[in-house]
Design an enzyme around this catalytic site. Structure first.
Site, short mmCIF file in Angstrom:
data_model
loop_
_atom_site.label_atom_id
_atom_site.label_comp_id
_atom_site.label_asym_id
_atom_site.label_seq_id
_atom_site.Cartn_x
_atom_site.Cartn_y
_atom_site.Cartn_z
N ARG A 57 0.84 -1.21 0.00
CA ARG A 57 0.00 0.00 0.00
C ARG A 57 0.86 1.25 0.00
NH1 ARG A 57 -4.57 0.57 4.56
NH2 ARG A 57 -2.76 1.09 5.84
N LYS A 156 -2.84 6.72 0.94
CA LYS A 156 -2.85 7.02 2.38
C LYS A 156 -1.93 8.23 2.60
CE LYS A 156 -2.77 4.64 6.82
NZ LYS A 156 -3.96 5.31 7.34
N GLU A 189 -16.50 5.59 4.64
CA GLU A 189 -15.74 5.05 5.78
C GLU A 189 -15.95 5.95 6.98
OE1 GLU A 189 -11.59 4.80 4.69
OE2 GLU A 189 -11.63 6.73 3.70
N1 PMP Z 1 -9.70 4.62 6.50
C1 PMP Z 1 -8.88 5.62 6.84
C2 PMP Z 1 -9.20 6.99 6.34
C3 PMP Z 1 -7.75 5.39 7.63
O1 PMP Z 1 -6.93 6.39 7.97
C4 PMP Z 1 -7.47 4.08 8.08
C5 PMP Z 1 -6.23 3.79 8.89
N2 PMP Z 1 -6.34 4.18 10.22
C6 PMP Z 1 -8.37 3.04 7.74
C7 PMP Z 1 -9.46 3.37 6.93
C8 PMP Z 1 -8.15 1.65 8.19
O2 PMP Z 1 -7.04 1.06 7.51
P1 PMP Z 1 -6.13 -0.03 8.21
O3 PMP Z 1 -7.01 -1.19 8.52
O4 PMP Z 1 -5.10 -0.33 7.19
O5 PMP Z 1 -5.57 0.58 9.45
#
Ligand code: PMP
Length: 290
Positions: A57, A156, A189
Site C-alpha cells: 500500500r 494514504k 468510511e
Molecule cells: N480509512 C482511513 C481513512 C484510515 O486512515 C485508516 C487507517 N487508520 C483506515 C481506513 C483503516 O485502515 P487499516 O485497517 O489499514 O488501518
C-alpha cells in the site's frame, strides 16, 4: 495496549533517535503542505502484522504521488523489524511516514531533492477498552471525504483535514467517531477506519472505488468472513443501508474491530454487538493473537 512507560523507538532518515531529539525541518513539505504518505502498522506477539500488505500500500501511494522513496522495500522492512526488536514490545503500533522532504518555500515538489522517511514504534489506545464490549454510537459528519477528482482516497496521504473536521463533528455531537460520505452521498468510511454492515446474513462494506481506503484490517475481516462462509460484498452503500442494517462495525489497525450501536440516532439491531460482529471479532483475534 498499556506500556505507556516504554520509551518509543524512533528511526529517522537512517539513524536511531529519541522522542526528545528526533526532528524534521520546518522546510519539510510534509509539514508545510501535507505532501507525503504514511502507514499505521500493528505489532502482535512481537511481530509486525501484515507487513507485506502495508509495504504494497505504501508503494502504491508513493507511485500515485510520484514520490520516490530513497530506501528499498527490503531496507525498510529490515529497519522496521529491527525497530520492533529494539522496542521489546509484544504489542504495539508503528507509524511509518514518507514526506516529500525538505525543499524551498512554494509547492514545487521538484525542489525537494530527497524524500524524508521516519518510523515510530510506540503504543496506541484509540478507544477505552470497555467500549469494545458495548459498541459505540456514531453520527454522520457533514464534512465529505475528498472526491477522487481531487485526491484519491486509496492513497494514504498526510492530508487528513477533512477527516479531522469530521472527527471534531463527532466529538461535538458526543460521539467517538463519525461516518463520512463521498460527494455523491454514499457512505465510504469513518474518519480513520473502514465500515461494514450486516444485512440478512451478508457482510457488506463500501467498495474502495467510491472513496474508501483499502484498509489492511478491512482485508483481514473480509478474509476471515470468507473462511467462516459468510457471504461478502464490496459495493455502493447509502445511509439508508446502514440505518436499516442488522449489525454494523468499523475496522482499523489502531481500532481493530469496533461494533457500532446507533447511527444518527437509528439504533442498529438491538443496540448491542450482533452475532456476526462477535464472531468476526473472535476470528480477528485468533488471526492477530494466535
Ligand atoms: N480509512 C482511513 C481513512 C484510515 O486512515 C485508516 C487507517 N487508520 C483506515 C481506513 C483503516 O485502515 P487499516 O485497517 O489499514 O488501518
Amino acid at each position: 495496549m498499556s506500556a505507556a512507560n516504554i520509551d518509543p523507538v524512533i528511526w529517522i532518515d537512517g539513524s536511531w533517535s529519541t522522542k526528545d531529539k528526533a526532528a524534521v525541518s520546518v522546510y519539510d513539505h510534509g509539514l508545510l503542505y501535507g505532501d507525503g504518505i504514511f502507514e499505521g502498522l500493528r505489532i502482535y506477539g512481537g511481530k509486525i502484522f501484515r507487513l507485506e500488505a502495508h509495504m504494497d500500500r505504501l508503494e502504491a501511494s508513493a507511485r500515485a504521488l510520484l514520490l520516490s522513496i530513497p530506501y528499498s522495500r527490503q531496507e525498510l522492512m529490515a529497519m522496521l523489524n529491527e525497530a520492533v526488536a529494539r522496542s521489546k514490545r509484544q504489542d504495539g503500533y508503528i507509524r511509518l511516514v514518507v514526506t516529500r522532504g525538505s525543499g524551498t518555500l512554494g509547492l514545487d515538489p521538484n525542489r525537494c531533492p530527497r524524500a524524508l522517511v521516519f518510523a515510530i514504534v510506540d503504543g496506541i489506545q484509540l478507544y477505552p477498552a470497555e467500549v469494545y464490549a458495548t459498541g459505540i454510537p456514531v453520527i454522520t459528519a457533514s464534512t465529505r471525504r475528498t472526491p477522487r477528482s481531487s485526491a484519491e482516497a486509496r492513497v494514504k496521504s498526510l492530508n487528513y483535514l477533512n477527516n479531522i473536521l469530521a472527527k471534531i463533528e463527532a466529538q461535538r455531537a458526543g460521539c467517538l467517531e463519525a461516518l463520512m460520505l463521498n460527494t455523491e452521498g454514499l457512505v465510504v468510511e469513518c474518519t480513520a477506519d473502514n465500515v461494514f454492515l450486516v444485512k440478512n446474513g451478508i457482510l457488506k462494506t463500501p467498495a474502495a472505488i467510491h472513496g474508501a481506503l483499502e484498509g489492511i484490517t478491512r482485508g483481514v475481516v473480509l478474509e476471515v468472513a470468507a473462511q467462516a462462509k459468510i457471504p461478502t460484498q464490496e459495493t455502493a452503500l447509502a445511509l439508508f443501508d446502514f440505518y436499516t442494517a442488522d449489525e454494523a462495525f468499523m475496522t482499523g489497525s489502531g481500532a481493530e474491530v469496533m461494533p457500532l450501536t446507533s447511527i444518527d440516532g437509528r439504533v442498529i439491531g438491538d443496540g448491542k454487538p450482533g452475532p456476526v460482529t462477535q464472531k468476526l471479532i473472535k476470528d480477528f483475534h485468533a488471526v492477530t493473537r494466535g
